[in-house]
Write an enzyme that holds these catalytic residues in place. Structure first.
Site, PDB file in Angstrom:
ATOM      1  N   SER A  96      38.639  13.190  43.067  1.00 21.49           N
ATOM      2  CA  SER A  96      37.720  14.346  42.605  1.00 21.49           C
ATOM      3  C   SER A  96      37.890  14.717  41.127  1.00 21.49           C
ATOM      4  O   SER A  96      38.911  15.077  40.758  1.00 21.49           O
ATOM      5  CB  SER A  96      37.647  15.534  43.490  1.00 21.49           C
ATOM      6  OG  SER A  96      37.468  15.325  44.988  1.00 21.49           O
ATOM      7  N   ASP A 109      28.396  21.132  41.927  1.00 25.61           N
ATOM      8  CA  ASP A 109      29.872  20.954  42.089  1.00 25.61           C
ATOM      9  C   ASP A 109      30.452  20.437  40.715  1.00 25.61           C
ATOM     10  O   ASP A 109      30.807  19.161  40.299  1.00 25.61           O
ATOM     11  CB  ASP A 109      30.301  19.969  43.201  1.00 25.61           C
ATOM     12  CG  ASP A 109      31.548  19.883  43.398  1.00 25.61           C
ATOM     13  OD1 ASP A 109      32.489  20.708  42.921  1.00 25.61           O
ATOM     14  OD2 ASP A 109      32.139  18.783  44.129  1.00 25.61           O
TER      15      ASP A 109
END
Length: 305
Positions: free
Chosen positions: A220, A121
């Site tokens: 995030s 990610d």
């Protein structure tokens, strides 16, 4: 590594500021203005906060893949440097566009489990024009492949972002928040009452067994930084996933930047060689390329046409 991209003596420095005001926000506090000069905000059309990121080069921003992937949302329209109060102009902000983004080829849309957005990610934004560096906007240092920060259990590092101040909150923080969290071993993070084996070697964990301090929704892509022996701040992790916010046994899970250096270096190095190649062609300079000098093996997406 990265010495050809950036003078490491000029990365990872913070301006001298007073201690941050204590303000319990998911166990954290409000940062002093521009005290984490590599922090960026990625926003969508209409001044809507989306994700965080970190400056690693005048032209490059590192963030999470799920922050850049249009599968999760439409393309972010702005990358904001020098931001502190999202709803107030402080005078140090610089808004730049990303002309391309590069998502790790191992990242997949489909979630392999109920907790994780997917493996690998990590993503890079290439800026349309270079950032202007000064005391309030500057890059964070990158780790090398032999960095031991992720194994240094108990070491206190710092995560920053404008995410929710409570789990499932209704709004993002106006002021940049900072949180001190200790590194947690992957074995601890993979215990049954934590993530039950879902944290693989490309991730690392930080937080407290009893909860209380954590990143949250909207953080995030933001940086987890650790300070090395020389006082430099090193980008050790990227906020990626977790269950809830600051729950007991549910540590924050971060992409382990050290493990993803091959993607980062190949992407940046390949892009630089493309620019150098164009320069050589324009000026009639032709050289034989060395093996692997143009490793364009990563997903390349054009944002602006």
């Amino acid at each position: 590594m990265f010495h050809f991209l950036l003078d490491n003596s000029r990365c990872g420095d913070r301006p001298k500021t007073p201690h941050s005001r204590q303000k319990r926000i998911v166990g954290g506090k409000s940062a002093e203005p521009n005290s984490w000069p590599w922090q960026v905000e990625i926003a969508k059309t209409g001044n809507k906060h989306w994700c965080g990121g970190a400056i690693i080069h005048p032209r490059w921003i590192l963030t999470a893949a799920h922050c850049a992937d249009p599968f999760y949302s439409s393309d972010p329209s702005e990358i904001r440097l020098g931001e502190h109060n999202r709803v107030k102009l402080d005078g140090y902000e610089e808004v730049l566009e990303g002309d391309r983004y590069f998502i790790h080829p191992g990242f997949k849309h489909a979630r392999p489990s109920y907790v994780s957005p997917g493996n690998f990610d990590i993503a890079l934004y290439h800026l349309k024009r270079p950032a202007t560096f000064h005391s309030r906007v500057s890059p964070v240092c990158m780790p090398d492949e032999n960095s031991t920060f992720p194994e240094n259990v108990g070491r206190v590092c710092v995560v920053t972002g404008w995410g929710h101040t409570v789990e499932n909150g209704s709004s993002f923080s106006d002021i940049l928040q900072e949180n001190q969290v200790p590194i947690v071993s992957r074995d601890e993070c993979n215990k049954k009452d934590s993530y039950d084996g879902h944290v693989n070697e490309h991730f690392m964990c930080a937080g407290f067994e009893g909860g209380g301090k954590d990143a949250c929704q909207g953080d995030s892509g933001g940086p987890l930084v650790c300070q090395d022996g020389s006082g430099k701040w090193v980008l050790t992790g990227v906020v990626t996933w977790g269950v809830g916010c600051a729950r007991p046994h549910k540590y924050g899970v971060y992409a382990d930047v050290r493990r993803l250096l091959p993607f980062i270096e190949s992407t940046m190095y390949g892009k630089l060689n493309e620019i150098i190649g164009r320069f050589r062609i324009i000026f009639g300079l032709f050289f034989k390329a060395s093996p692997g000098a143009h490793p364009f093996i990563w997903k390349l997406v054009f944002i602006h046409k």
